[in-house]
Design a protein around this motif. Structure first.
Motif, PDB file in Angstrom:
ATOM      1  N   MET A 313      14.844   2.084  -2.445  1.00 40.74           N
ATOM      2  CA  MET A 313      15.372   3.142  -1.736  1.00 40.74           C
ATOM      3  C   MET A 313      16.723   4.031  -2.428  1.00 40.74           C
ATOM      4  N   LEU A 314      16.892   3.479  -3.546  1.00 39.25           N
ATOM      5  CA  LEU A 314      17.864   4.111  -4.294  1.00 39.25           C
ATOM      6  C   LEU A 314      16.625   5.016  -5.137  1.00 39.25           C
ATOM      7  N   SER A 315      15.584   4.693  -5.777  1.00 37.95           N
ATOM      8  CA  SER A 315      14.363   5.548  -6.589  1.00 37.95           C
ATOM      9  C   SER A 315      13.647   6.565  -5.256  1.00 37.95           C
ATOM     10  N   MET A 316      13.726   6.174  -4.146  1.00 37.64           N
ATOM     11  CA  MET A 316      13.246   7.906  -3.495  1.00 37.64           C
ATOM     12  C   MET A 316      14.177   8.323  -2.689  1.00 37.64           C
ATOM     13  N   HIS A 317      15.149   8.207  -3.246  1.00 37.28           N
ATOM     14  CA  HIS A 317      17.211   9.078  -2.755  1.00 37.28           C
ATOM     15  C   HIS A 317      17.855   9.030  -4.181  1.00 37.28           C
ATOM     16  N   PRO A 318      17.411   9.709  -5.343  1.00 34.22           N
ATOM     17  CA  PRO A 318      17.910  10.133  -5.785  1.00 34.22           C
ATOM     18  C   PRO A 318      19.653  10.490  -6.173  1.00 34.22           C
ATOM     19  N   GLU A 319      19.341  11.826  -4.774  1.00 35.13           N
ATOM     20  CA  GLU A 319      21.254  11.850  -4.660  1.00 35.13           C
ATOM     21  C   GLU A 319      21.965  11.126  -4.604  1.00 35.13           C
ATOM     22  N   THR A 463      10.596   6.772  -8.670  1.00 37.58           N
ATOM     23  CA  THR A 463       9.317   6.675  -8.285  1.00 37.58           C
ATOM     24  C   THR A 463       8.551   7.574  -7.817  1.00 37.58           C
ATOM     25  N   THR A 464       7.062   7.688  -7.510  1.00 37.71           N
ATOM     26  CA  THR A 464       6.142   8.540  -7.237  1.00 37.71           C
ATOM     27  C   THR A 464       5.760   7.674  -5.651  1.00 37.71           C
ATOM     28  N   LYS A 466       6.167   7.495  -1.962  1.00 36.37           N
ATOM     29  CA  LYS A 466       6.334   8.077  -0.916  1.00 36.37           C
ATOM     30  C   LYS A 466       7.668   7.902   0.164  1.00 36.37           C
ATOM     31  N   PHE A 467       8.561   7.263   1.105  1.00 36.26           N
ATOM     32  CA  PHE A 467       8.926   6.400   1.926  1.00 36.26           C
ATOM     33  C   PHE A 467       8.331   6.803   2.736  1.00 36.26           C
ATOM     34  N   GLU A 468       7.833   7.792   3.029  1.00 34.67           N
ATOM     35  CA  GLU A 468       6.808   7.367   4.810  1.00 34.67           C
ATOM     36  C   GLU A 468       5.467   6.739   4.538  1.00 34.67           C
ATOM     37  N   ASP A 469       4.831   6.362   2.722  1.00 35.50           N
ATOM     38  CA  ASP A 469       3.935   5.284   2.957  1.00 35.50           C
ATOM     39  C   ASP A 469       4.440   3.820   3.213  1.00 35.50           C
ATOM     40  N   LEU A 470       5.575   3.721   3.133  1.00 38.93           N
ATOM     41  CA  LEU A 470       5.803   2.329   2.205  1.00 38.93           C
ATOM     42  C   LEU A 470       5.391   1.331   4.292  1.00 38.93           C
ATOM     43  N   VAL A 471       4.385   0.307   3.944  1.00 40.27           N
ATOM     44  CA  VAL A 471       4.444  -0.604   4.994  1.00 40.27           C
ATOM     45  C   VAL A 471       4.593  -2.512   4.078  1.00 40.27           C
ATOM     46  N   TYR A 480       6.256  -5.998   0.418  1.00 38.55           N
ATOM     47  CA  TYR A 480       5.474  -5.250   0.267  1.00 38.55           C
ATOM     48  C   TYR A 480       3.781  -5.259   0.540  1.00 38.55           C
ATOM     49  N   LYS A 481       2.915  -4.647   1.089  1.00 37.95           N
ATOM     50  CA  LYS A 481       1.692  -4.056   1.580  1.00 37.95           C
ATOM     51  C   LYS A 481       1.644  -3.337   0.462  1.00 37.95           C
ATOM     52  N   ASP A 482       2.002  -2.740  -0.404  1.00 36.43           N
ATOM     53  CA  ASP A 482       2.076  -2.002  -1.857  1.00 36.43           C
ATOM     54  C   ASP A 482       3.053  -1.683  -2.800  1.00 36.43           C
ATOM     55  N   GLU A 483       3.436  -2.640  -3.340  1.00 39.49           N
ATOM     56  CA  GLU A 483       4.759  -2.662  -4.188  1.00 39.49           C
ATOM     57  C   GLU A 483       4.887  -1.269  -4.930  1.00 39.49           C
ATOM     58  N   PRO A 484       6.391  -0.659  -4.685  1.00 41.12           N
ATOM     59  CA  PRO A 484       6.482   0.663  -5.193  1.00 41.12           C
ATOM     60  C   PRO A 484       6.378   0.183  -6.600  1.00 41.12           C
ATOM     61  N   LYS A 485       6.192   0.641  -7.442  1.00 39.23           N
ATOM     62  CA  LYS A 485       6.179   0.612  -9.415  1.00 39.23           C
ATOM     63  C   LYS A 485       7.387   1.379  -8.964  1.00 39.23           C
ATOM     64  N   LEU A 486       8.230   1.215 -10.208  1.00 44.07           N
ATOM     65  CA  LEU A 486       9.503   1.978 -10.052  1.00 44.07           C
ATOM     66  C   LEU A 486       9.269   3.001 -12.690  1.00 44.07           C
ATOM     67  N   SER A 487       9.906   3.897 -12.434  1.00 42.14           N
ATOM     68  CA  SER A 487      10.117   4.580 -13.949  1.00 42.14           C
ATOM     69  C   SER A 487      11.234   3.991 -13.827  1.00 42.14           C
ATOM     70  N   ILE A 488      11.649   3.950 -14.545  1.00 44.95           N
ATOM     71  CA  ILE A 488      12.843   2.938 -15.425  1.00 44.95           C
ATOM     72  C   ILE A 488      13.745   4.328 -16.463  1.00 44.95           C
ATOM     73  N   GLU A 489      14.755   5.012 -16.761  1.00 49.29           N
ATOM     74  CA  GLU A 489      14.805   6.060 -17.965  1.00 49.29           C
ATOM     75  C   GLU A 489      16.656   5.280 -18.617  1.00 49.29           C
TER      76      GLU A 489
END
Length: 493
Positions: A313-319, A463-464, A466-471, A480-489
């Protein structure tokens, strides 16, 4: 001969149909007071949930069809009440008449290694909970803070090692270290992450959880035997063997100790309490195995998925992530060396973010209760003994009647104090509610916050996906049907 077989089949079908009709009539004092979905005779509406990727969507549609927050559905030949009404949920979860777990919803736990305190009948549950409660006491959890901090540092280092390496499967990392922490705190033994034995155990846990998820659906239509594959049986045997070997190690330590009392003072792990109960005749050796394994499986899985969902959720909502970072930085201006209990009170916004993340992705997506005695769920509805009531927490957390028109949007402001005050207490129940709520809630909550504070102070996630694609999928815990992969800095400030 064929005519005789057809005649017998027709008679059996007629008898079964009469039985089903009579059973449906016997429940009319309930079904006449709430909308009911009967489905197909002898199958009910269970077939609609076979597709796991559509499971939660179908639950939502079902409540739309019922046009009510409480209704009755027929699963095969069994009526089940489903509700997302906070008031009924409060009545059920707080009532001593609903202390048994739903027999059908938790059938997949009865596999010989997980049917411990999670699903124990109420009489056994009361006694067993008293035995293991010291492990989950406030003082004992406080003693785990060095272990929570050590785990957070190892996770942070592992994630730091993949900074700049593109999108990563973060959940696997969280599960690996979560299992290590669980075995350490519950069994008092350290298993080296990355060892052959450890990797085999991780794989076995994943096989076990996936098989149990399928069993939970297939058993509803009488097809649970489909999950009893050779691999599943082999995995159960292996996991049972691992837990027995860990117990044996602890028993050897106990044998080497001069006095039981001295051993207890130096070792407040769950295995210690279970062995003490066995020594006193309260537990059998099988009880020790089952309770220890149940706690390992429950603690690492729920904690890992809760941390992961928050990071997603934080990756999808950077603010939102930046606001969390600034809050953590205000408490730890340089770096996080150690998070103590008093520190946890200094992060109100992070707490809101965690709560909102677990609202949309509750680690325990549904619970079920069963009436110990005839009992009321509301003034006009009395249910008979053994009636099952299912509370789909995932759907409860998203119903617009409860959370407003933007109930499916991520918004930490949902947990501002003034908004919490306006909602019924049982509108939110990420770790269940009542006397039979998640026994390890405090353990999971504290270890999760220590980890997130440590990681988010030094690392930034994106992450690339999208929140609306979460299943989401209904496994033993939410998945998760498809686990979102996360980029890290790496953060430089």
């Amino acid at each position: 001969m064929m005519q005789f077989i057809v005649l017998i089949a027709a008679i059996l079908l007629l008898v079964a149909s009469l039985y089903l009709h009579q059973k449906q009539r016997s429940f009319r004092q309930i079904t006449s007071k709430m909308p009911t979905l009967y489905g197909i005779p002898f199958i009910g509406i269970a077939y609609e949930f076979i597709n796991l990727s559509k499971f939660y969507e179908r639950v939502s549609i079902g409540f739309d069809e019922l046009q009510c927050l409480t209704g009755c559905i027929w699963v095969a030949t069994t009526p089940v009440i489903v509700t997302v009404d906070p008031e009924i949920i409060k009545n059920v979860t707080s009532s001593p008449d609903f202390l048994n777990k739903s027999r059908d919803l938790y059938s997949h736990f009865h596999n010989g290694i997980l049917n411990g305190i999670i699903v124990s009948p109420v009489k056994k549950w009361r006694a067993d909970r008293k035995i293991i409660s010291p492990f989950l006491s406030h003082s004992n959890i406080m003693s785990f803070f060095p272990l929570f901090n050590g785990n957070a540092k190892r996770v942070k280092q592992k994630l730091t090692n993949v900074v700049g390496c593109g999108e990563q499967n973060v959940l696997d990392i969280l599960k690996a270290f979560g299992l290590q922490l669980s075995i350490l705190t519950i069994m008092g033994l350290k298993m080296d992450e990355g060892s052959e034995e450890y990797n085999k155990m991780m794989d076995s846990f994943n096989i076990l959880v996936n098989s149990m998820a399928k069993n939970s659906v297939y058993s509803a239509v009488g097809l649970s035997f489909l999950t009893e594959t050779p691999l599943y049986r082999k995995t159960k045997k292996y996991v049972r063997g691992v837990v027995r070997s860990l117990i044996k190690e602890n028993m050897n330590k106990l044998a080497e100790s001069d006095k039981l009392e001295e051993y207890e003072e130096s070792n407040q792990t769950l295995i210690n309490l279970a062995l003490k109960a066995m020594h006193q005749g309260q537990f059998t050796s099988t009880d020790v195995e089952i309770e220890c394994f149940t706690m390992i499986a429950a603690s690492y899985e729920t904690s890992a998925i809760a941390v992961f969902s928050t990071l997603v959720m934080l990756s999808m909502h950077p603010e939102v992530q930046e606001r969390v970072f600034e809050e953590i930085k205000s408490v730890f201006p340089d770096k996080v060396t150690s998070v103590e209990y008093d520190d946890l009170k200094k992060f109100p916004y992070l707490d809101m973010v965690i709560a909102e993340s677990l609202r949309l992705a509750p680690p325990i997506p549904y619970i079920g209760r069963e009436a110990v005695n005839e009992a009321k769920i509301r003034a006009d509805i009395t249910v008979p003994k053994n009636m099952q009531i299912v509370i789909p927490i995932y759907e409860l957390h998203r119903r617009p009647e409860v959370w407003g028109p933007e109930s499916k949007r991520f918004n930490p402001d949902n947990f501002l104090p003034e908004k919490i005050a306006k909602r019924p207490p049982c509108a939110y129940m990420a770790f269940s509610k009542g006397m039979r709520s998640c026994v390890g809630f405090r353990y999971a909550d504290i270890s999760m916050r220590v980890l997130l504070i440590s990681v988010l102070r030094n690392l930034k996630f994106s992450t690339t996906f999208k929140f609306e694609d979460l299943v989401f999928m209904p496994r033993v815990t939410l998945s998760y049907k498809d686990e979102p992969k996360l980029s890290i800095e790496l953060r430089n400030n």
